[in-house]
Design an enzyme around this catalytic site. Structure first.
Site, mmCIF file in Angstrom:
data_model
loop_
_atom_site.group_PDB
_atom_site.id
_atom_site.type_symbol
_atom_site.label_atom_id
_atom_site.label_comp_id
_atom_site.label_asym_id
_atom_site.label_seq_id
_atom_site.Cartn_x
_atom_site.Cartn_y
_atom_site.Cartn_z
ATOM 1 N N ASN A 34 -5.864 -37.633 -23.203
ATOM 2 C CA ASN A 34 -4.613 -36.907 -23.015
ATOM 3 C C ASN A 34 -4.064 -37.237 -21.639
ATOM 4 O OD1 ASN A 34 -4.375 -35.317 -25.496
ATOM 5 N ND2 ASN A 34 -6.273 -34.380 -24.808
ATOM 6 N N GLU A 65 -10.081 -39.306 -27.754
ATOM 7 C CA GLU A 65 -8.735 -39.644 -27.313
ATOM 8 C C GLU A 65 -8.616 -39.329 -25.834
ATOM 9 O OE1 GLU A 65 -6.461 -37.156 -29.868
ATOM 10 O OE2 GLU A 65 -6.658 -35.389 -28.603
ATOM 11 N N GLU A 83 -11.440 -37.037 -23.976
ATOM 12 C CA GLU A 83 -12.120 -36.129 -24.886
ATOM 13 C C GLU A 83 -13.198 -36.854 -25.680
ATOM 14 O OE1 GLU A 83 -9.506 -33.771 -27.228
ATOM 15 O OE2 GLU A 83 -8.334 -33.097 -25.504
#
Length: 666
Positions: A290, A288, A275
């Protein structure tokens, strides 16, 4: 290939995984709490195992309970979905020790990338641009305030193990930093069993754009384009699309290559998402990673034709990627609208209850249009207070963005949900919003465009006239039915008058309805005529009409003297009266709602976490009065003005319904 996999999740994502497994010829096992005993994912799976009480920390995130279900059923692999145990390295380690495949990345990658603090440090070392922030753990609220001041407000307070908007707050001053730290810590502990918090600079005017990556165990990694996720509320995505209307090919390539480099740096395997925040100049900053399937993965599947769940299963089985970067093509445009059990007219607060009506639009896939609905509920089912409020993910695809938006408008208009509060009207409103249609949105879109909350849609005069014509024609059909049911003989059509007054959205319009076998021509007082054609019959909750040669879909509910009609985010009470009835109705006084200005009402079903004031205490405007938890989110209720608390009716641990009186004021 695996013979049987267990899905360690619930709701729509569990159903989604089951669909792909079934297509691949793999048997599935569902796990469920007591609250989900009759859930759709339980019905769909080949086997189901009860694993505990409703609270997630006693069922879905209780590792040993899930492991026992694996042993009991002999599942060879586990797909964790998203949330719950999907980014929990202890769960992945437990599976490894049991000899069960984890349909996700290696433990080391989960630890490195699943922890938001560690992932930022690795990203920096890999040369990925990151947002300024404090990477260390923060012990208490005082330290949070100190660090926030050093970074410079506004700041983002985030749970290290967080995701889905849980454990996340924006703070613009010391007081908000102090409160936000504690709320984020509490939410993180309840949702993830990990209350570590970090703080980073909040970039103003940002766009949230993420890159989907896919990697195998042999070090091969590709990116599958991007998703625009800027339409967010409370840091939770509401509408996503792929590709982004903002990126150019050069930026897409650069972001994709950085995402791949980061994934390879930690030995990533499986599907994952990197992201980024992107500013107005297309500068991008890593947020971040995921290490799981994202909620919004369907839009990527729709534009690439790649089933991400299938790829995850194959990678977990040890197969190399069969897709190379040059094989990836982005075709057309896809949009996803998240349908939440939240009442948009009450500040999007959670709503629970029984789905008395749940009828999504028909799914279809063709060369010029597609409709997809990933869901985990059914008509007659219950929406529980214990879990995430998402009901479904409605997706549309078309060759262009404007066509995909139009497909979404039609799909939302035809989506019937009754029995609970839901955000369908809001989703429809966004699809017609000029800023969204132009693609010029940021993560502040909802806060900026709906600063006072969502109060419904005021339709333009042209749309009002079309709905008035439709209501007049529908009323004629209903009146004919009424005369038939009454048992009168003779030519019933002559008993139904032609002249009517249609009242809606503060307007009254005199019309004449000239009907024939194929429809009706509605003539307005100014001489304009509109042709209405439809096969609608009284009692049907959905009317598909052609009005003035253009399609119109209305959700229909009978009320005294007319209809409740819903379309494009507008919720209208439409009265169709004879001219004499209209004259008399104009003389009727309006009913005044009861005065609740001296009460604090519970805005949603939930659990009282704490009461911050006492009887006899004077409170100031904006002061915290109490905290109510619903669907894993803490909501701080504040005083609207200065007052004295005269009575407190609830205490910590009490379960409240909507509009229960929490406290009263002098």
């Amino acid at each position: 290939m695996f013979d049987k996999i267990l899905i360690a999740n619930r709701g729509e994502i569990a159903c989604r995984v089951i669909k792909t497994a079934r297509r691949m010829g793999i048997a599935t096992v569902a796990v469920h709490s007591e609250a989900d005993r009759h859930a759709l994912h339980v019905r769909m799976a080949d086997e189901a195992v009860h694993i505990g009480p409703p609270p997630a920390n006693q069922s879905y995130i209780a590792i040993e309970r899930v492991m026992e279900a694996i042993r009991q059923t002999g599942a060879q692999a586990v797909h964790p979905g998203y949330g719950f145990l999907s980014e929990n390295p202890k769960f992945a380690q437990a599976l490894e020790a049991e000899g069960v495949a984890f349909i996700g990345p290696p433990v080391g990658a989960i630890e490195a990338m699943g922890d938001k603090i560690t992932s930022k440090k690795i990203a920096q070392e890999a040369g990925v641009s990151t947002v300024p922030g404090y990477m260390g753990l923060i012990e208490d609220a005082d330290e949070a305030v100190k660090i926030s001041g050093e970074i410079g407000y506004p700041v983002m307070i985030k749970a290290s193990a967080g995701g889905g908007g849980k454990g996340m707050r924006i703070a613009w001053n010391d007081e908000e930093a102090r409160e936000g730290f504690q709320s984020s810590k509490n939410e993180a502990s309840a949702s993830f069993g990990d209350d570590r918090i970090f703080i980073e600079k909040f970039v103003t005017q940002p766009r949230h754009i993420e890159i989907q990556v896919l990697a195998d165990g042999d070090g091969n990694c590709i990116y599958l384009g991007e998703r625009e996720c800027s339409i967010q509320r409370r840091n939770q995505k509401v509408i996503e699309e792929a590709p982004s209307p903002f990126l150019d090919e050069a930026t897409r390539k650069k972001m994709g290559e950085q995402a791949v480099a980061l994934a390879q740096a930690v030995g990533y395997a499986s599907a994952g998402t990197v992201e980024f925040i992107v500013d107005g100049e297309r500068n991008f900053y890593f947020l971040e990673m995921n290490t799981r399937l994202q909620v919004e993965h369907p839009v990527t599947e729709l534009i690439t034709g790649i089933d991400l769940v299938e790829q995850m299963i194959r990678v977990a089985h040890g197969e190399p990627l069969s897709i190379r970067q040059e094989d990836v093509t982005l075709t057309g445009w896809a949009i996803e609208s998240r349908l939440y059990a939240e009442d948009p007219y009450r500040g999007f607060l959670p709503s629970i209850g029984r789905l008395t009506r749940y009828r999504p639009p028909a799914e279809e896939a063709g060369p010029t249009r597609a409709v997809r609905n990933d869901t985990g509920v059914f008509e007659g089912g219950e929406i529980s207070m214990f879990y995430d409020p998402m009901i479904a993910k409605l997706c549309t695809w078309a060759p262009t963005r404007s066509e995909a938006i139009e497909e979404m408008r039609r799909a939302l208009d035809g989506f019937e949900v009754e029995g609970i509060g839901h955000n369908l009207p809001f989703l429809s409103a966004v699809m017609d919003h000029p800023r969204f249609v132009s693609g010029k949105m940021t993560t502040g879109f909802i806060a900026e465009e709906y600063p006072e909350g969502f109060e419904g849609v005021t339709l333009p005069d042209e749309a009002i006239r079309r709905i008035a014509a439709a209501a007049a024609a529908m009323n004629r059909v209903a009146e004919i039915r009424r005369t038939r049911v009454s048992g009168r003989l003779g030519n019933h059509e002559r008993r139904v008058g032609a002249d009517w007054v249609v009242s809606l959205q503060g307007q009254s319009q005199a019309v004449t309805v000239d009907a024939d076998r194929s429809g009706a021509t509605v003539r307005f007082a100014d001489g304009a005529e509109t042709r209405v054609e439809s096969d609608w019959t009284p009692g049907r909750s959905l009317a598909r009409l052609t009005v003035g040669g253009q399609p119109l879909v209305l959700k229909v509910e009978k009320i005294s003297g007319g209809f409740r009609l819903r379309s494009r985010g507008a919720d209208l009470k439409v009265h169709v009266r004879t001219p004499r009835q209209a004259e008399l109705a104009a003389l009727m006084p309006e009913k005044v709602p009861p005065d609740t200005s001296k009460m604090l009402l519970c805005p949603m079903p939930g659990l009282v976490v704490k009461i911050d004031v006492e009887e006899g205490q004077e409170v100031q405007e904006g002061q915290a009065l109490c905290t109510v938890e619903a669907m894993k989110m803490e909501n701080i209720l504040r005083a609207e003005r200065r007052a004295v608390v005269s009575r407190v009716n609830a205490g910590a641990g009490d379960s409240l319904a909507v509009d229960d009186v929490i406290m009263e004021f002098e």
